[in-house]
Enzyme design. Structure first.
Site, PDB file in Angstrom:
ATOM      1  N   ARG A 260      -3.620 -11.659 -13.181  1.00 58.93           N
ATOM      2  CA  ARG A 260      -2.302 -11.305 -12.946  1.00 58.93           C
ATOM      3  C   ARG A 260      -1.280 -11.771 -13.654  1.00 58.93           C
ATOM      4  O   ARG A 260      -1.440 -12.767 -14.612  1.00 58.93           O
ATOM      5  CB  ARG A 260      -2.186 -11.729 -11.412  1.00 58.93           C
ATOM      6  CG  ARG A 260      -3.219 -11.176 -10.442  1.00 58.93           C
ATOM      7  CD  ARG A 260      -2.946 -11.950  -8.985  1.00 58.93           C
ATOM      8  NE  ARG A 260      -3.819 -11.454  -7.856  1.00 58.93           N
ATOM      9  CZ  ARG A 260      -5.218 -11.885  -7.871  1.00 58.93           C
ATOM     10  NH1 ARG A 260      -5.552 -12.857  -8.812  1.00 58.93           N
ATOM     11  NH2 ARG A 260      -5.878 -11.415  -7.084  1.00 58.93           N
ATOM     12  N   LYS A 285      -4.422 -16.775  -7.084  1.00 61.16           N
ATOM     13  CA  LYS A 285      -3.770 -16.213  -5.879  1.00 61.16           C
ATOM     14  C   LYS A 285      -4.651 -16.240  -4.594  1.00 61.16           C
ATOM     15  O   LYS A 285      -4.060 -16.784  -3.569  1.00 61.16           O
ATOM     16  CB  LYS A 285      -3.483 -14.551  -6.034  1.00 61.16           C
ATOM     17  CG  LYS A 285      -2.668 -14.259  -4.532  1.00 61.16           C
ATOM     18  CD  LYS A 285      -2.709 -12.731  -4.611  1.00 61.16           C
ATOM     19  CE  LYS A 285      -1.536 -12.145  -3.371  1.00 61.16           C
ATOM     20  NZ  LYS A 285      -1.559 -10.498  -3.734  1.00 61.16           N
ATOM     21  N   HIS A 357       0.780  -5.538 -13.658  1.00 59.98           N
ATOM     22  CA  HIS A 357      -0.287  -4.872 -12.192  1.00 59.98           C
ATOM     23  C   HIS A 357      -0.776  -3.714 -12.575  1.00 59.98           C
ATOM     24  O   HIS A 357      -1.690  -3.304 -12.120  1.00 59.98           O
ATOM     25  CB  HIS A 357       0.262  -5.294 -11.031  1.00 59.98           C
ATOM     26  CG  HIS A 357      -0.420  -5.811 -10.124  1.00 59.98           C
ATOM     27  ND1 HIS A 357      -0.991  -7.286 -10.077  1.00 59.98           N
ATOM     28  CD2 HIS A 357      -1.098  -5.468  -8.925  1.00 59.98           C
ATOM     29  CE1 HIS A 357      -1.490  -7.379  -9.193  1.00 59.98           C
ATOM     30  NE2 HIS A 357      -1.800  -6.164  -8.372  1.00 59.98           N
ATOM     31  N   ARG A 360      -3.846  -4.084 -14.689  1.00 61.21           N
ATOM     32  CA  ARG A 360      -4.898  -4.353 -13.660  1.00 61.21           C
ATOM     33  C   ARG A 360      -5.344  -3.361 -13.015  1.00 61.21           C
ATOM     34  O   ARG A 360      -6.751  -3.190 -12.678  1.00 61.21           O
ATOM     35  CB  ARG A 360      -4.366  -5.532 -12.709  1.00 61.21           C
ATOM     36  CG  ARG A 360      -5.376  -6.297 -11.973  1.00 61.21           C
ATOM     37  CD  ARG A 360      -4.381  -7.331 -10.905  1.00 61.21           C
ATOM     38  NE  ARG A 360      -5.082  -7.643  -9.948  1.00 61.21           N
ATOM     39  CZ  ARG A 360      -6.056  -8.742  -9.776  1.00 61.21           C
ATOM     40  NH1 ARG A 360      -6.436  -9.060 -10.902  1.00 61.21           N
ATOM     41  NH2 ARG A 360      -6.746  -9.086  -8.596  1.00 61.21           N
ATOM     42  N   HIS A 383     -10.987 -10.867  -6.184  1.00 62.86           N
ATOM     43  CA  HIS A 383     -10.599 -10.472  -4.652  1.00 62.86           C
ATOM     44  C   HIS A 383     -11.433 -11.395  -3.845  1.00 62.86           C
ATOM     45  O   HIS A 383     -12.696 -11.380  -4.042  1.00 62.86           O
ATOM     46  CB  HIS A 383     -10.749  -9.125  -4.692  1.00 62.86           C
ATOM     47  CG  HIS A 383     -10.000  -8.186  -5.310  1.00 62.86           C
ATOM     48  ND1 HIS A 383     -10.273  -6.671  -5.584  1.00 62.86           N
ATOM     49  CD2 HIS A 383      -8.631  -8.337  -5.640  1.00 62.86           C
ATOM     50  CE1 HIS A 383      -9.216  -6.389  -6.037  1.00 62.86           C
ATOM     51  NE2 HIS A 383      -8.006  -7.122  -6.230  1.00 62.86           N
ATOM     52  N   TYR A 392      -9.941   1.010  -5.118  1.00 62.58           N
ATOM     53  CA  TYR A 392     -10.304   1.694  -6.410  1.00 62.58           C
ATOM     54  C   TYR A 392     -11.367   2.888  -6.336  1.00 62.58           C
ATOM     55  O   TYR A 392     -11.475   3.621  -7.210  1.00 62.58           O
ATOM     56  CB  TYR A 392     -10.330   0.711  -7.608  1.00 62.58           C
ATOM     57  CG  TYR A 392      -9.319  -0.121  -7.623  1.00 62.58           C
ATOM     58  CD1 TYR A 392      -8.302   0.170  -8.209  1.00 62.58           C
ATOM     59  CD2 TYR A 392      -9.435  -1.333  -7.053  1.00 62.58           C
ATOM     60  CE1 TYR A 392      -7.169  -0.722  -8.264  1.00 62.58           C
ATOM     61  CE2 TYR A 392      -8.490  -2.431  -7.098  1.00 62.58           C
ATOM     62  CZ  TYR A 392      -7.504  -2.015  -7.926  1.00 62.58           C
ATOM     63  OH  TYR A 392      -6.338  -3.054  -8.004  1.00 62.58           O
TER      64      TYR A 392
END
Length: 412
Positions: A260, A285, A357, A360, A383, A392
């Site tokens: 990120r 994150k 992003h 990404r 994640h 995705y």
């Protein structure tokens, strides 16, 4: 230190005259330590010296008050030199604040300040939110309190009812244009109401009163680029200047690791393990450290940038801004501008989404398209939930076609 920028004795004498004359070498050392270009530092020093002579004529060696500063700025008849003078004086204040009389801060009575401060502490200590997430929830709480004060002046929080909450929710929803902003606004109100009950400001937990808005996370396709487009943009970056070398390393690292924007800005030199070919991503994150693989081309670009282009300053951050004062990127917009500029130079038309992003999303889409296990993609992207990565899967049209059921009555 002034001798590093100026050589003539007469110029040095003029610089050391005036109200700030004794501090000019110290100010020059400040510009040098931050890596300012010589031309930029000389320009700032000349502007500060001009003010120094003006201040000496009006206040001698006494501390410089705001009246002197205002009088000096009034000598400029156009905006550009006045703005330049303000910028120079801000830097002088930062280095030698003792030579200026401090401004008396204007205290604005904010009746919600103690409550919001307590709420911020709750979000940090109890909920564990990061500063950026915390700021969004605090803004939602302030908007709720502003609405309550405007619609029901003088009413205490203890008298808050379900009818008030529903009216506030209806008002917030009327100002939200997308399902995402609506969901966020309602979530912020719900969190604030939960805090009011938790902290004893209201005897009833009114959070369940807040209705849930429909929001289908998987109802849209993620913005993405094909690998050919990403490759073309990277190949279009030259190697002639230090900025080219840095930007090439930035795009390659984003495109091949999926880190990120904030994670890239936080990277330090020690986070690159050259022997194992890995990038250590700290404090992500999801508040978990993770390791991303370092591709050979990306490693070579990083080494090229570090050895040939990275400014020689006292900072352990990997990527640095070349704009004085030289240092790590402070804002996400700085990295986003680099990505957008390089993608556009590569002939890629961008819409509203065009920052880090986007690369990404493009990497995740590419990996899913290559039939990489979904849990492997989730681990690479950091994640916490596999459901986040499932977004995705929708772009892998060829794989989805394979699992489609035959049409009823059609050929088997």
């Amino acid at each position: 230190m002034l001798e590093f920028y100026f050589s003539y004795r007469g110029v040095l004498k003029r610089l050391r005259d005036g109200a700030l004359g004794a501090e000019m070498d110290r100010i020059a050392g400040h510009f040098f330590s931050l890596g300012y270009k010589q031309a930029s530092a000389k320009l700032y020093l000349s502007r500060i010296a001009r003010f120094s002579r003006f201040a000496a004529a009006h206040c001698g060696s006494r501390p410089i008050g705001e009246a002197i500063v205002d009088s000096y700025l009034c000598t400029f008849t156009t905006d550009s030199p006045r703005i330049a003078a303000v910028s120079a004086l801000q830097r002088a204040r930062r280095v030698v604040p003792e030579r200026f009389i401090a401004l008396t801060p204007i205290v604005v009575d904010d009746p919600d300040a103690p409550l919001l401060s307590s709420f911020s502490d709750y979000l940090s200590r109890v909920r564990g939110l990061e500063p950026r997430s915390r700021a969004g929830v605090l803004l939602g709480a302030r908007r709720f309190l502003d609405w309550l004060r405007h619609r029901h002046p003088g009413q205490d929080l203890e008298a808050l009812t379900a009818e008030h909450v529903l009216a506030a929710v209806e008002y917030r929803l009327s100002l939200s244009a997308t399902s995402g902003t609506r969901t966020a606004a309602i979530s912020h109100i719900r969190t604030f109401l939960r805090f009011l009950h938790w902290a004893g400001h209201h005897e009833q937990d009114l959070a369940p009163v807040v209705p849930r808005t429909p929001y289908w996370r998987l109802a849209h396709l993620p913005p993405r680029l094909s690998w050919d487009d990403v490759r073309r943009a990277i190949d279009a970056i030259g190697k002639a200047t230090p900025i080219d070398l840095r930007d090439r390393a930035v795009l390659l690292l984003l495109a091949t690791t999926g880190i990120r924007n904030g994670e890239l800005r936080a990277l330090q030199l020690r986070d690159i393990d050259w022997r194992t070919g890995e990038v250590f991503v700290r404090r992500t994150k999801g508040k978990r450290d993770r390791v991303a693989p370092l591709m050979e081309e990306t490693g070579a670009a990083l080494a090229d940038y570090i050895l040939r282009a990275r400014p020689k300053v006292d900072s352990q951050h990997l990527f640095l801004s070349f704009t004085p004062p030289v240092g790590p990127f402070k804002y996400a917009s700085s990295v986003s501008r680099i990505v957008r500029k390089r993608l556009q130079h590569g002939g890629i038309e961008l819409g509203r989404v065009g920052g880090a992003h986007l690369l990404r999303h493009s990497l995740a889409t590419q990996l899913v398209g290559r039939r990489r296990p979904i849990n492997e993609v989730a681990d690479l992207l950091g994640h916490q939930s596999i459901n986040t990565t499932a977004l995705y899967v929708k772009v892998a049209a060829s794989q989805l076609a394979e699992v489609a059921l035959p049409f009823p009555g059609g050929a088997a």
